[in-house]
Design an enzyme around this catalytic site. Structure first.
Site, PDB file in Angstrom:
ATOM      1  N   ARG A 261      27.053  83.448  62.506  1.00 46.23           N
ATOM      2  CA  ARG A 261      27.849  83.868  61.346  1.00 46.23           C
ATOM      3  C   ARG A 261      26.885  84.247  60.235  1.00 46.23           C
ATOM      4  O   ARG A 261      26.118  83.404  59.750  1.00 46.23           O
ATOM      5  CB  ARG A 261      28.764  82.719  60.902  1.00 46.23           C
ATOM      6  CG  ARG A 261      29.673  83.032  59.713  1.00 46.23           C
ATOM      7  CD  ARG A 261      30.491  81.801  59.361  1.00 46.23           C
ATOM      8  NE  ARG A 261      31.435  82.051  58.281  1.00 46.23           N
ATOM      9  CZ  ARG A 261      31.125  81.974  56.980  1.00 46.23           C
ATOM     10  NH1 ARG A 261      29.894  81.627  56.605  1.00 46.23           N
ATOM     11  NH2 ARG A 261      32.039  82.215  56.062  1.00 46.23           N
TER      12      ARG A 261
ATOM     13  N   LYS B 114      21.640  79.873  53.676  1.00 41.10           N
ATOM     14  CA  LYS B 114      21.776  78.492  53.223  1.00 41.10           C
ATOM     15  C   LYS B 114      20.545  78.071  52.414  1.00 41.10           C
ATOM     16  O   LYS B 114      19.441  78.578  52.598  1.00 41.10           O
ATOM     17  CB  LYS B 114      21.987  77.548  54.415  1.00 41.10           C
ATOM     18  CG  LYS B 114      23.308  77.780  55.161  1.00 41.10           C
ATOM     19  CD  LYS B 114      24.506  77.384  54.323  1.00 41.10           C
ATOM     20  CE  LYS B 114      25.838  77.702  54.984  1.00 41.10           C
ATOM     21  NZ  LYS B 114      26.157  76.832  56.107  1.00 41.10           N
TER      22      LYS B 114
END
Length: 282
Positions: A256, A216
């Site tokens: 994840r 991210k």
């Protein structure tokens, strides 16, 4: 079957983006053959689950048609599931989830927690399979405008609790609901760091928790001068592994990730630190 209670270490969910515009890999696995091969690589690297998605959820992304999303994901789900992989389908559409379940998907991972499609909760309830419900405030085209909170951790926990209650009212069993705090979705960097720092409060909601920080942007900004571009996504795997280590220490059910091998190494370190009398973990 995969356990739906947090174990001694998080399960590792490997990501297969069957999209031309993913923020993390730029469409590298867009063609079905490449996506299937990548899924196999993640399984060999030690992934417990493979998350197959055909819609980019990066900020500003436009949605594909239902037909296009089906074309992207169904062959990949079918191939990987037929080889014994535990596959989750990453979709906000009930029609796609249904086709993926028919093709062998064992979990539905919906970043909208069923809010984007009113038929999703009923479908999952009827299928009787686990449902990953992420904290969500709107589609990618405008979600960042909704990143306004009084206290992000308190607000996210309240909204997740309310959503879990609504899903149960729709027929999904409580023990089939997995929560995801939604790192990067209607969140600023400061919001993401606050959620990570108080991840135990999300875990304390009583449902298994999936942590999805992998690559991210807020990780890419670490150590970068103000106003400069973040590091490219592929250079964020070390930071991701550290957040996976942190998730393990907080009792997360799963992580994840794109780089499965690095995350497994980080989780091995967490195991070793937990082992009694300095013994090595598995």
């Amino acid at each position: 079957m995969i356990p739906l209670v947090a174990g001694p270490r998080p399960l590792v969910m490997g990501v297969v983006n069957v999209t031309p515009d993913s923020f993390s890999d730029g469409g590298e696995w867009f063609e079905p053959e490449a996506a299937i091969a990548h899924g196999r690589e993640l399984v060999r690297a030690g992934a417990d689950l493979i998350d197959v998605g055909g819609e980019s959820t990066r900020p500003g992304a436009e949605r594909p048609s239902v037909e296009e999303e089906l074309r992207r994901v169904v062959p990949v789900v079918r191939a990987l599931a037929s080889e014994g992989a535990v596959v989750s389908i990453d979709t906000m559409r009930a029609a796609v989830a249904e086709a993926a379940i028919d093709a062998g998907a064992a979990i539905v991972n919906d970043v909208s927690a069923g809010l984007a499609d009113g038929d999703m909760a009923g479908l999952v309830a009827q299928a009787g399979i686990p449902f990953i419900a992420m904290h969500w405030r709107g589609h990618s085209t405008d979600m960042q405008s909704r990143a306004v909170y009084d206290d992000v951790v308190t607000d996210v926990c309240r909204e997740l609790r309310e959503r879990a209650d609504a899903l149960q009212e729709s027929g999904i069993r409580a023990d089939n609901i997995i929560l995801d705090p939604g790192f990067g979705f209607a969140k600023t960097a400061e919001h993401n760091w606050a959620l990570l720092g108080r991840l135990d409060e999300v875990v304390g909601l009583g449902h298994p928790v999936l942590v999805g920080t992998s690559r991210k942007t807020f990780l890419g900004r670490l150590g970068r001068p103000g106003g400069s571009a973040p590091r490219p996504p592929a250079e964020r795997d070390l930071s991701t592994a550290v957040t996976s280590f942190h998730a393990a220490r907080c009792g997360a059910w799963g992580v994840r990730v794109h780089d499965v091998a690095a995350t497994i190494e980080a989780l091995d370190v967490a195991d070793a630190l937990r082992a009694p009398d300095g013994e090595e973990g598995p």
